[in-house]
Design an enzyme around this catalytic site. Structure first.
Site, PDB file in Angstrom:
ATOM      1  N   LYS A   1     -27.567 -25.877  72.997  1.00 15.36           N
ATOM      2  CA  LYS A   1     -26.835 -24.778  73.630  1.00 15.36           C
ATOM      3  C   LYS A   1     -25.447 -25.318  73.936  1.00 15.36           C
ATOM      4  O   LYS A   1     -25.267 -26.098  74.874  1.00 15.36           O
ATOM      5  CB  LYS A   1     -27.545 -24.311  74.906  1.00 15.36           C
ATOM      6  CG  LYS A   1     -26.830 -23.173  75.603  1.00 15.36           C
ATOM      7  CD  LYS A   1     -27.429 -22.880  76.959  1.00 15.36           C
ATOM      8  CE  LYS A   1     -26.547 -21.873  77.703  1.00 15.36           C
ATOM      9  NZ  LYS A   1     -26.920 -21.735  79.112  1.00 15.36           N
TER      10      LYS A   1
ATOM     11  N   GLY B   1     -24.967 -14.187  83.458  1.00 14.45           N
ATOM     12  CA  GLY B   1     -24.512 -12.976  84.140  1.00 14.45           C
ATOM     13  C   GLY B   1     -25.580 -11.938  84.368  1.00 14.45           C
ATOM     14  O   GLY B   1     -25.333 -10.920  85.012  1.00 14.45           O
TER      15      GLY B   1
ATOM     16  N   ASN C   1     -31.330 -17.771  84.038  1.00 15.29           N
ATOM     17  CA  ASN C   1     -31.860 -18.808  84.920  1.00 15.29           C
ATOM     18  C   ASN C   1     -31.813 -18.359  86.383  1.00 15.29           C
ATOM     19  O   ASN C   1     -32.825 -18.158  87.042  1.00 15.29           O
ATOM     20  CB  ASN C   1     -31.074 -20.103  84.705  1.00 15.29           C
ATOM     21  CG  ASN C   1     -31.670 -21.300  85.422  1.00 15.29           C
ATOM     22  OD1 ASN C   1     -31.400 -22.436  85.059  1.00 15.29           O
ATOM     23  ND2 ASN C   1     -32.489 -21.133  86.429  1.00 15.29           N
ATOM     24  N   SER C   2     -30.567 -18.146  86.874  1.00 15.79           N
ATOM     25  CA  SER C   2     -30.396 -17.871  88.303  1.00 15.79           C
ATOM     26  C   SER C   2     -31.157 -16.628  88.743  1.00 15.79           C
ATOM     27  O   SER C   2     -31.692 -16.589  89.864  1.00 15.79           O
ATOM     28  CB  SER C   2     -28.912 -17.684  88.627  1.00 15.79           C
ATOM     29  OG  SER C   2     -28.169 -18.795  88.219  1.00 15.79           O
TER      30      SER C   2
END
Lengths: 268, 66
Positions: free
Chosen positions: A96, A185, A206-207
């Site tokens: 990535k 995002g 992820n977040s």
């Protein structure tokens, strides 16, 4: 089922391994998400430390594909070196590719990104480039040999969702053969569903899971949303209309086109 | 020999190759990757890679990432 980087996968949800309240929650959330690809990174290891080995052991237990990133890199040289270290350490040619151009927005440096992608593809990597939604940058990446593009929905960690759906839709229509994965995002499952409804091949986040009050339940929500969005795209949404159109057939409904004057004519 | 290891200065004795250095410092080679002066050094070169004074080493291990 879909194909990416030489692998055939069932899940279209790619999930990061950072920011979870505990390793146990991370493991459970990843399992519940059904993901088959998790992102990982590298960090400096102090002599004698064993933290990396413990994390490595947890990853092995998941039996998923690893997608190492080049997070924190700000130059071509840093990204190339990090990619090579990641390939050796994680035993995968997937990378990535992140080359950050601005610390506040974490916006990719498109010039360094394209240059690095060219080098890494020549070195035998399968490059997953983290990029903006810019069409020309995407075009340059494809020309460089990328068969995967990972445009952001919004800046990393903002959770704002699709800032520019028009541009993302354009990428889908202009690159029908490229694997498109929305990266960064995404804040809500509805954002993930929206991306998939545009025809994207996958979503990486992820977040949104790790920072939820209940990451495990949120992981399930994202798994369902991604699947729902993919099904919706496959099903072919109805066309939008500017004016209302009754869904119930009006012909034969009570009082249809019956005017007071008609009644008078009939009985006169 | 003075080396910068992960940003920290170290005075190293009794290690001339990268492999000797890593063993001295207690690293497990299969769990790490190494760059010297910003350039990747493959694991199979550890035994033959001769270290020089004032080189900067980055020794990295797997970590969580997004």
């Amino acid at each position: 089922m879909w194909h990416i980087g030489g692998e055939t996968l069932q899940s279209r949800l790619l999930v990061g391994t950072a920011l979870y309240p505990s390793p146990e929650v991370m493991l459970k959330a990843l399992q519940v998400s059904g993901t088959q690809v998790v992102t990982v990174s590298l960090r400096r290891q102090a002599p004698g430390a064993r933290g990396g080995e413990q994390f490595w052991g947890m990853l092995r237990s998941l039996n998923v594909h690893l997608l190492p990133n080049t997070a924190g890199c700000r130059s071509v040289k840093e990204a190339v070196t990090t990619a090579h270290m990641a390939r050796e350490l994680f035993d995968t040619c997937w990378i990535k590719l992140e080359v950050i151009g601005d610390d506040l927005t974490l916006q990719p440096d498109p010039f360094a990104l394209v240059e690095t992608a060219k080098i890494l593809i020549q070195d035998g990597f399968e490059v997953f480039p983290y990029t903006t939604e810019d069409f020309i940058v995407a075009q340059r990446l494809v020309e460089a040999g990328c068969s995967i593009l990972m445009p952001w929905a919004a800046p990393i960690g903002t959770g704002k969702g699709l800032m520019n759906p028009y541009a993302l839709k354009l990428l889908r229509s202009r690159f029908p053969q490229v694997q498109l994965i929305a990266d960064a995002g995404i804040g809500l499952p509805s954002h993930a569903a929206q991306v998939m409804e545009l025809g994207f091949d996958g979503v990486l986040l992820n977040s949104a899971i790790a920072l939820a009050d209940d990451p495990v339940t949120m992981a399930k929500a994202f798994a369902l949303a991604v699947e729902a969005g993919a099904c919706a795209y496959q099903a072919g949404p109805m066309p939008q209309r500017e004016l209302a159109e009754p869904s119930t057939p009006v012909l034969g409904t009570p009082f249809w086109h019956q005017q007071p004057s008609q009644k008078q004519e009939v009985f006169s | 020999m003075r080396l910068l290891i992960n940003g920290e200065p170290h005075q190293i004795q009794n290690a001339s190759t990268l492999q000797q250095l890593l063993e001295t410092l207690g690293y497990e080679p299969k769990s790490i990757a190494v760059a010297i002066d910003g350039c990747f050094v493959p694991r199979h070169q550890y035994g033959t890679f001769e270290l020089s004074d004032q080189q900067a080493l980055d020794v990295v291990a797997p970590m969580q990432g997004g």
